[in-house]
Design an enzyme around this catalytic site. Sequence first.
Site, short mmCIF file in Angstrom:
data_model
loop_
_atom_site.label_atom_id
_atom_site.label_comp_id
_atom_site.label_asym_id
_atom_site.label_seq_id
_atom_site.Cartn_x
_atom_site.Cartn_y
_atom_site.Cartn_z
NE ARG A 112 3.03 2.40 -8.40
CZ ARG A 112 3.76 3.46 -8.76
NH1 ARG A 112 3.29 4.68 -8.60
NH2 ARG A 112 4.96 3.32 -9.30
CD GLU B 24 1.14 3.41 -18.85
OE1 GLU B 24 0.40 3.87 -17.94
OE2 GLU B 24 0.69 2.85 -19.87
CG HIS C 205 0.12 6.64 -15.36
ND1 HIS C 205 -0.60 5.47 -15.43
CD2 HIS C 205 -0.19 7.21 -14.17
CE1 HIS C 205 -1.32 5.32 -14.33
NE2 HIS C 205 -1.09 6.37 -13.56
CE LYS D 96 -4.00 7.46 -11.74
NZ LYS D 96 -2.98 6.68 -11.03
#
Length: 241
Positions: A34, A71, A129, A156
């Site tokens: 990340r 997100e 997300h 995803k």
Amino acid sequence: MPAVCVPFVGRTAGALRAEAARAARLKPDLVEWRVDFFEGIARTADVVALAQELRNAAGVPLLFTRRSSREGGQPIALGEPEVVALYEAVCAARAADIVDAEMAGDRAHVQAVREAARAAGIALLLSFHDFAGTPPAGELLARFRQAQDLGADIGKLAVMPQSKADVLALLQATLQASETLDIPVAGMAMGALGAASRLCGGEFGSALTFGMGEAASAPGQMPVDALRAGLAVLREASARR
């Protein structure tokens, strides 16, 4: 059963190297960097070199992710065109095996990342997300379809449930997507309410789940050893069918 991914969220190169060393001992199926947590994100050459180093140290494929603040990611000093350029540099150096781009972002930016990934032979994961709630199952399924339509190799979704019914909606959409789309999908509900989805998501078609090594990258991630233990119980039970 879903692949197990361990996220790296260190802010410094030293912290990230420690996470990679721990991940090597945990032996996940892949790791995620990340990069929005990294204080040196603006130094492209350093990011590329460190991505290669982390992948080698962990000994498994690397998923490269910049999560935007909208997100749930960390605020960064880069604008979106600069983020795209960073992805292009990582892809050109083949410093990652998969790159994660947000499908709700600017369509031209998504296309640029897709083209960079294709040129380098790197897989593209398109994600969405929602940290505020959980859209209805039909909207979630449409998001999975959007990922495929935009050229993703993997789709995803991660949502924040407000009720157990929200968790069921996420699992329902994941199951439908896994049965009707041509790409693998990953679906997870975050937070305490969604913890069960991280364990049983594979039974509903999710190809990927996240377990924490040094620290979590999203609410509800459990230690990878505990996650693996739960997955092993499900695997054993499923084998008896």
